[in-house]
Design a protein around this motif. Structure first.
Motif, mmCIF file in Angstrom:
data_model
loop_
_atom_site.group_PDB
_atom_site.id
_atom_site.type_symbol
_atom_site.label_atom_id
_atom_site.label_comp_id
_atom_site.label_asym_id
_atom_site.label_seq_id
_atom_site.Cartn_x
_atom_site.Cartn_y
_atom_site.Cartn_z
ATOM 1 N N TYR A 171 0.841 -0.979 0.023
ATOM 2 C CA TYR A 171 -0.141 -0.008 -0.038
ATOM 3 C C TYR A 171 0.942 1.275 0.075
ATOM 4 C CZ TYR A 171 -3.411 3.642 1.281
ATOM 5 O OH TYR A 171 -4.271 4.720 1.216
ATOM 6 N N ARG A 172 1.033 1.847 -1.226
ATOM 7 C CA ARG A 172 1.910 2.911 -1.378
ATOM 8 C C ARG A 172 1.245 4.097 -2.140
ATOM 9 N NH1 ARG A 172 3.436 -1.336 -4.335
ATOM 10 N NH2 ARG A 172 3.851 -1.254 -6.650
ATOM 11 N N PRO A 173 0.247 4.839 -1.572
ATOM 12 C CA PRO A 173 -0.356 5.652 -2.015
ATOM 13 C C PRO A 173 0.097 6.741 -2.767
ATOM 14 C CG PRO A 173 -0.862 6.075 0.150
ATOM 15 C CD PRO A 173 -0.008 4.707 0.033
ATOM 16 N N ILE A 174 1.469 7.249 -2.223
ATOM 17 C CA ILE A 174 2.194 8.351 -3.076
ATOM 18 C C ILE A 174 3.392 7.780 -3.556
ATOM 19 C CG2 ILE A 174 1.155 10.206 -1.814
ATOM 20 C CD1 ILE A 174 3.483 10.321 0.204
ATOM 21 N N GLY A 175 3.546 6.352 -3.697
ATOM 22 C CA GLY A 175 4.780 5.912 -4.341
ATOM 23 C C GLY A 175 5.714 5.207 -2.991
ATOM 24 N N PHE A 176 6.510 4.239 -3.547
ATOM 25 C CA PHE A 176 7.025 3.594 -2.216
ATOM 26 C C PHE A 176 8.016 4.407 -1.577
ATOM 27 C CE2 PHE A 176 10.654 0.956 -0.680
ATOM 28 C CZ PHE A 176 9.815 -0.014 0.190
ATOM 29 N N PRO A 212 -4.364 3.433 -5.210
ATOM 30 C CA PRO A 212 -4.877 4.799 -4.894
ATOM 31 C C PRO A 212 -4.045 5.953 -5.364
ATOM 32 C CG PRO A 212 -3.848 3.511 -3.142
ATOM 33 C CD PRO A 212 -3.875 2.546 -4.294
ATOM 34 N N ARG A 213 -4.688 7.022 -5.696
ATOM 35 C CA ARG A 213 -4.021 8.169 -6.144
ATOM 36 C C ARG A 213 -3.630 9.151 -5.167
ATOM 37 N NH1 ARG A 213 -6.159 9.292 -12.184
ATOM 38 N NH2 ARG A 213 -5.562 7.691 -13.463
ATOM 39 N N CYS A 214 -4.133 8.838 -3.683
ATOM 40 C CA CYS A 214 -3.905 9.770 -2.754
ATOM 41 C C CYS A 214 -3.937 9.293 -1.412
ATOM 42 C CB CYS A 214 -5.010 10.989 -2.778
ATOM 43 S SG CYS A 214 -6.424 10.419 -2.133
ATOM 44 N N TRP A 215 -3.239 10.170 -0.408
ATOM 45 C CA TRP A 215 -3.201 9.221 0.816
ATOM 46 C C TRP A 215 -4.483 9.707 1.612
ATOM 47 C CZ3 TRP A 215 1.204 7.328 3.367
ATOM 48 C CH2 TRP A 215 1.036 7.274 4.566
ATOM 49 N N PRO A 262 -4.776 13.966 2.085
ATOM 50 C CA PRO A 262 -4.491 14.061 0.654
ATOM 51 C C PRO A 262 -3.589 15.146 0.308
ATOM 52 C CG PRO A 262 -6.598 14.532 0.802
ATOM 53 C CD PRO A 262 -6.208 13.957 2.478
ATOM 54 N N GLY A 263 -3.746 16.310 1.049
ATOM 55 C CA GLY A 263 -2.807 17.546 0.497
ATOM 56 C C GLY A 263 -1.470 17.451 1.248
ATOM 57 N N PRO A 264 -1.296 17.337 2.513
ATOM 58 C CA PRO A 264 -0.007 17.143 2.977
ATOM 59 C C PRO A 264 0.878 16.155 2.358
ATOM 60 C CG PRO A 264 -1.701 17.518 4.848
ATOM 61 C CD PRO A 264 -2.188 17.225 3.693
ATOM 62 N N ALA A 265 0.435 14.659 2.223
ATOM 63 C CA ALA A 265 1.015 13.701 1.530
ATOM 64 C C ALA A 265 1.323 13.838 0.183
ATOM 65 C CB ALA A 265 0.063 12.637 1.596
#
Length: 226
Positions: free
Chosen positions: A31-36, A104-107, A111-114
């Protein structure tokens, strides 16, 4: 092994600490919503030095589990909506309908801070290589990155239009023919498109006025630096 199994390894005090850290990395691989690498970096930012601090390691896992649970809730809601739509005769989802399936495309939950963290991580570690051969699209995207990081994610309308144009141009570069003819160009465009999506997420979560930065928080972990 499953995400849950690795999570139990992270929480197991009887295991060697290095193995518990490795188990967290395995959770992030699943689970790596903004990349590993950006996800690991974000976890360390919000939780602390997880490589050597057990409490930070557990906070990081809790944050990851909470975000993943939010995504799974979205998946369940989407499945329920699709069942209702099929009963109404809409057999296929509309292309514009939000679809949380796939990666997933966001945290979820922050979502914003990530997204800003992912953009900052990209700027530090990947941008020098990917922007070594700039064209108009990459230059415009780089300009949006600079403004976004300065303004806590906010973009003016003209910059949003520039970003939207960059997204459309990059989408045209990631077709199967590009992968077949020039894998290097495909990877580069795909990477830049991911950054552009993070910029959109950050802008959607930011204040409407550039220069007015609001504190960004992740539930349970206080302020996140932006």
């Amino acid at each position: 092994m499953s995400f849950g199994t690795y999570a139990r390894h992270v929480r197991n005090p009887e295991l060697p600490y290095r193995r518990r850290v490795s188990a967290l990395r395995s959770c992030v691989q699943m689970y790596r919503p903004i990349g590993f690498h950006a996800t690991l970096s974000f976890l360390e930012e919000i939780a602390g030095p997880l490589q050597r601090d057990e409490s930070a390691l557990l906070r990081a896992l809790d944050a990851l589990v909470a975000s993943r649970a939010g995504w799974h809730a979205d998946l369940r809601d989407y499945a329920a909506e699709r069942r209702l739509a099929k009963r109404r005769g809409q057999r296929s989802p509309r292309p514009t309908d939000p679809n949380p399936n796939g990666s997933p495309r966001c945290w979820y939950g922050a979502p914003g801070p990530a997204a800003l963290h992912a953009v900052r991580y990209w700027q530090r570690h990947e941008a020098p290589t990917l922007l070594a051969e700039p064209d108009s699209t990459t230059l415009e995207l780089a300009a949006c990155v600079g403004v976004s990081l300065e303004a806590g994610g906010a973009l003016r309308p003209a910059q949003r239009e520039m970003l939207s144009a960059s997204v459309e141009a990059l989408r045209q570069r990631v077709g199967p023919e590009t992968w077949r003819d020039d894998p290097r160009a495909y990877y580069r465009a795909s990477n830049l498109l991911t950054v552009a999506r993070h910029l959109e997420t950050a802008a959607d979560s930011a204040p409407t006025s550039v220069g007015i930065a609001r504190p960004a928080t992740v539930a349970g972990y206080g302020r996140v630096a932006t």
